[in-house]
Scaffold this active site. Structure first.
Site, mmCIF file in Angstrom:
data_model
loop_
_atom_site.group_PDB
_atom_site.id
_atom_site.type_symbol
_atom_site.label_atom_id
_atom_site.label_comp_id
_atom_site.label_asym_id
_atom_site.label_seq_id
_atom_site.Cartn_x
_atom_site.Cartn_y
_atom_site.Cartn_z
ATOM 1 C CB SER A 11 6.698 -3.282 -0.309
ATOM 2 O OG SER A 11 6.875 -2.700 -0.995
ATOM 3 C CB THR A 12 7.607 0.459 2.417
ATOM 4 O OG1 THR A 12 7.369 0.644 0.850
ATOM 5 C CG2 THR A 12 8.155 1.421 3.341
ATOM 6 C CG HIS A 40 7.782 -5.049 -3.340
ATOM 7 N ND1 HIS A 40 6.995 -4.009 -3.282
ATOM 8 C CD2 HIS A 40 7.707 -6.372 -4.448
ATOM 9 C CE1 HIS A 40 6.185 -4.641 -4.118
ATOM 10 N NE2 HIS A 40 6.224 -5.998 -4.862
ATOM 11 C CG MET A 91 3.630 2.814 -1.619
ATOM 12 S SD MET A 91 2.564 4.243 -0.980
ATOM 13 C CE MET A 91 4.017 5.314 0.687
ATOM 14 C CG ASP A 111 2.918 -6.799 -6.691
ATOM 15 O OD1 ASP A 111 3.083 -7.274 -6.616
ATOM 16 O OD2 ASP A 111 4.310 -6.995 -5.826
#
Length: 364
Positions: free
Chosen positions: A177-178, A203, A296, A299
């Site tokens: 993600s991030t 993401h 973050m 997930d």
């Protein structure tokens, strides 16, 4: 009381500046300290007070957002959330921004802008709060607001107690993600032309994943593309889940392919790493390598545990090289991780997975 997150908005649209300011100023723990119509004005404002987070458009007069972003990252690295138009050109430009160190994307349409931004308030606030926690140098009590229920992968497909029958093909599943756009670029560009089939959830909003895949495809020796239902998972190909849709691994006989489906948000994401990992655990089992990287939240943590319990090898990016040590940390807490590795060594484990199949003789 925690310190306020100080935000500067840089956008040439007066409507966007007005709406973003109103949305963020309403959020507990966030304070908009200024809004500028272009980067030149922004630089003047920042001399007086430096923000914790910058919300930045990419197409502006006098200085474009990419040039401004690179300047900031060189002189004083600061978390930047890109607020970009949902167009093909805008998506390609936004990929440049992510490569330059932006933390995330908030897409905006060309029409119905004011209503869209108001409807996306929760996403915007979440992106700013996440950005404030980012270790940006690794890229190169608050009142709770109502949130949607956090669903698990059960809402898309049931858990499995055993994997499907044996096959010799290997599959690598990656979730991030991030900070993941830069991390994936580092891992995939280090791989040889022929390597195990790879399935990836990053993401990212819809419309942007195709541009992201195209960018990686131009940089990598292996082929990288946005996944479509029915695409086979074969050596030398990496498939990236489309933004806004889940991706599942399927198997027909000894062959793997992907299914791209609609469905509810899982772990508050679509695509969800948990959904992908669960499907890989079911279809590939011990023939899989599961990798969770910077991001973050949690997930993918439970999905990685399911992979681990099915006999798959599981890896997590270590804290020292993560932009946000969230998803890997949660996976470690669950006992889902066999090895913690720095980002620069993850590609070696993928190559080792390839060697287990004997395909290293075909590498170039």
């Amino acid at each position: 009381m925690p310190a306020l997150i100080k935000v500067l908005i840089v956008d040439d649209s007066a409507v966007v500046r007005q709406v973003l300011t109103a949305v963020l100023d309403k959020a507990p723990g966030i304070e908009v300290i200024g809004a500028a119509s272009d980067p030149i004005f922004a630089i003047e404002r920042m001399r007086a007070q430096w923000p914790d987070v910058i919300v930045l458009d990419v197409e502006m007069p006098r200085m474009d957002g990419i040039t401004f972003l690179k300047k900031i990252m060189t002189e004083r690295p600061t978390p930047v959330v890109i607020c970009s138009t949902l167009t093909e050109k805008g998506a390609e430009t936004t990929m440049q921004a992510l490569a330059a160190g932006a933390t995330s994307i908030i897409p905006k349409p060309k029409m119905g802008l004011k209503q869209f931004l108001q409807d996306s308030a929760e996403d915007l606030v979440g992106a700013v709060r996440t950005a404030a926690q980012v270790n940006v140098r690794r890229l190169v009590p608050i009142t709770k607001q109502p949130v949607a229920p956090k669903l698990s992968a059960d809402s898309v497909l049931p858990a499995s107690t055993h994997a499907m029958a044996e096959t010799t093909d290997r599959v690598v599943a990656i979730g991030t993600s991030t900070g993941g756009t830069q991390a994936l670029e580092m891992v995939l560009t280090a791989l040889p032309r022929v390597c195990p089939g790879i399935v990836i959830v990053q993401h990212m909003p819809e419309k942007f994943t195709e541009a992201f895949a195209n960018r990686l495809n131009a940089l990598c020796r292996l082929e990288v593309r946005e996944a479509r239902s029915g695409d086979r998972v074969i050596p030398g190909l990496a498939l990236i889940a489309p933004g806004g849709r889940h991706m599942l691994l399927k198997r027909s006989g000894a062959q793997y392919h992907v299914d791209v489906i609609d469905g509810p948000l899982v772990s508050r994401h679509r695509p969800s790493v948990d959904v992908l990992f669960r499907s890989v655990a079911k279809c590939a089992g011990k023939n899989a390598l599961g990798i969770i990287m910077t991001g973050m939240g949690d997930d993918g943590a439970h999905g990685l545990k399911e992979l681990h319990d099915m006999g798959a090898r599981t890896l997590a990016q270590d804290e020292a090289t993560c932009v946000v040590y969230g998803m890997p940390k949660e996976a470690v807490k669950l006992g889902a991780v066999d090895r913690l590795l720095p980002l620069g060594e993850i590609h070696l484990e993928i190559v080792n997975t390839m060697r287990a199949t004997g395909t290293e003789k075909r590498c170039s």
